[in-house]
Scaffold this motif. Structure first.
Motif, PDB file in Angstrom:
ATOM      1  N   CYS A 156       1.449  41.201 -13.679  1.00 14.61           N
ATOM      2  CA  CYS A 156       2.815  40.750 -13.468  1.00 14.61           C
ATOM      3  C   CYS A 156       3.397  40.317 -14.806  1.00 14.61           C
ATOM      4  O   CYS A 156       2.969  39.307 -15.362  1.00 14.61           O
ATOM      5  CB  CYS A 156       2.854  39.588 -12.488  1.00 14.61           C
ATOM      6  N   ALA A 183       8.001  33.799 -12.011  1.00 20.51           N
ATOM      7  CA  ALA A 183       7.934  33.967 -10.563  1.00 20.51           C
ATOM      8  C   ALA A 183       7.359  32.729  -9.894  1.00 20.51           C
ATOM      9  O   ALA A 183       7.736  32.390  -8.769  1.00 20.51           O
ATOM     10  CB  ALA A 183       7.105  35.200 -10.214  1.00 20.51           C
ATOM     11  N   CYS A 195      10.241  36.797  -6.279  1.00 21.55           N
ATOM     12  CA  CYS A 195       9.268  37.369  -5.329  1.00 21.55           C
ATOM     13  C   CYS A 195       9.978  37.933  -4.112  1.00 21.55           C
ATOM     14  O   CYS A 195       9.678  39.034  -3.642  1.00 21.55           O
ATOM     15  CB  CYS A 195       8.295  36.294  -4.865  1.00 21.55           C
ATOM     16  N   THR A 227      10.127  41.844  -2.716  1.00 24.65           N
ATOM     17  CA  THR A 227       9.649  42.202  -1.386  1.00 24.65           C
ATOM     18  C   THR A 227      10.732  42.943  -0.607  1.00 24.65           C
ATOM     19  O   THR A 227      10.454  43.920   0.097  1.00 24.65           O
ATOM     20  CB  THR A 227       9.218  40.947  -0.615  1.00 24.65           C
ATOM     21  N   ARG A 266       4.028  40.229   2.196  1.00 22.01           N
ATOM     22  CA  ARG A 266       3.324  39.835   0.979  1.00 22.01           C
ATOM     23  C   ARG A 266       2.131  38.961   1.368  1.00 22.01           C
ATOM     24  O   ARG A 266       2.278  37.936   2.024  1.00 22.01           O
ATOM     25  CB  ARG A 266       4.298  39.056   0.092  1.00 22.01           C
ATOM     26  N   THR A 316      -0.356  36.730  -4.286  1.00 20.66           N
ATOM     27  CA  THR A 316       0.435  36.922  -5.495  1.00 20.66           C
ATOM     28  C   THR A 316      -0.252  36.307  -6.708  1.00 20.66           C
ATOM     29  O   THR A 316      -0.945  35.294  -6.604  1.00 20.66           O
ATOM     30  CB  THR A 316       1.826  36.275  -5.372  1.00 20.66           C
ATOM     31  N   CYS A 374      -1.333  40.799  -6.847  1.00 16.17           N
ATOM     32  CA  CYS A 374      -0.226  40.734  -5.900  1.00 16.17           C
ATOM     33  C   CYS A 374      -0.466  41.815  -4.857  1.00 16.17           C
ATOM     34  O   CYS A 374      -0.554  42.993  -5.197  1.00 16.17           O
ATOM     35  CB  CYS A 374       1.105  40.986  -6.604  1.00 16.17           C
ATOM     36  N   ASN A 433       4.612  35.748  -5.858  1.00 22.15           N
ATOM     37  CA  ASN A 433       4.537  37.142  -6.270  1.00 22.15           C
ATOM     38  C   ASN A 433       5.118  37.390  -7.639  1.00 22.15           C
ATOM     39  O   ASN A 433       5.899  36.629  -8.145  1.00 22.15           O
ATOM     40  CB  ASN A 433       5.291  37.987  -5.257  1.00 22.15           C
TER      41      ASN A 433
END
Length: 267
Positions: free
Chosen positions: A193, A199, A206, A210, A223, A226, A234, A265
């Motif tokens: 990430c 995040a 996040c 999504t 989700r 993460t 994630c 996430n």
């Protein structure tokens, strides 16, 4: 018959097997092998020493030696391997995952800049609910623009390969993503990430991601884990249409992160 002159050669061979590089190799080469180990964990997620040995074509002894160094340096950390479904006998295998420090060694140089920019947006909108809404609007706009580059690849793929196509598109943007089968669905795994710290502070990133996944794949998604929340990967679950409630009662029909996973996430 062995001669005394053979002993140094034998010791050098043993050392090479343990370390993955010759004993006489400079420290730079040793670091290069350790970087390969760390990069493999980044690309594939938390891994056992055996898995790393196969991927890197090294002995397990060599991999363990480099892992010991990476653990001592705070780059990776050992964890108990998660087991989905019935657990077999014996102790769970130990996996090694990147720490925040280890991830920082890769391409997260602008993470603090992202946090500062989002804070400015939040404060400029007056803070509170208005500030959070402003950050959410920015996150949606950013992800919508990013998704334009993914849409063509996903729509061009066969229905059964759209998650894989999305994973390939994400990987091209540095997320080291993979797709794999799961009970009554698929899992989209992002092993990296670029803005994990941002995040963690701003879950709107996040939630927007999504939502975009749901729109691109044409179904609701969930989700599950993460990096921003401290997980090694994630993970997004993409269920098969019409089979979720029967086999996964805990998964709800939503296109945004649930309260339990908000802020967990990458973006």
């Amino acid at each position: 018959m062995k001669y005394a002159s053979d002993a140094p050669k034998e010791r050098a061979a043993e050392a090479a097997a343990r370390t993955g590089v010759p004993a006489s190799a400079p420290e730079e080469q040793q670091r290069g092998t350790r970087n390969r180990v760390a990069r493999s964990i980044l690309d594939h997620g938390p891994s056992t020493a055996a898995e790393l040995a196969v991927r890197l074509e090294l002995t397990q002894a060599a991999v363990r030696r480099h892992l010991d160094t990476l653990v001592a340096d705070g780059v990776v950390e050992p964890r108990e391997k998660r087991v989905y479904g019935a657990r077999g006998r014996g102790r769970p295998a130990k996996v090694f995952a990147l720490t925040d420090c280890g991830r920082d060694a890769f391409d997260q140089a602008y993470d603090q800049l992202a946090v500062d920019a989002l804070r400015w947006i939040e404060q400029s909108a007056g803070g509170g609910e208005a500030g959070r809404a402003a950050v959410a609007a920015f996150a949606r706009a950013r992800l919508a623009a990013q998704a334009q580059g993914y849409r063509g690849a996903v729509e061009a793929a066969a229905p059964g390969r759209r998650t894989e196509a999305l994973a390939d598109a994400l990987s091209a943007d540095g997320y080291a993503a993979t797709a794999r089968s799961a009970p009554v669905g698929e899992q989209l795994c992002q092993h990296h990430c670029p803005v994990a710290h941002a995040a963690e502070r701003y879950p709107q990133l996040c939630e927007a991601e999504t939502e975009v996944f749901s729109q691109l794949l044409g179904t609701h998604v969930q989700r599950l884990a993460t990096i921003a929340h401290g997980d090694g990967v994630c993970t997004t679950f993409i269920p098969k249409t019409g089979k979720v409630e029967k086999t996964h009662p805990r998964i709800t029909r939503t296109t945004t992160a649930s309260a339990s996973t908000a802020g967990r996430n990458s973006a």
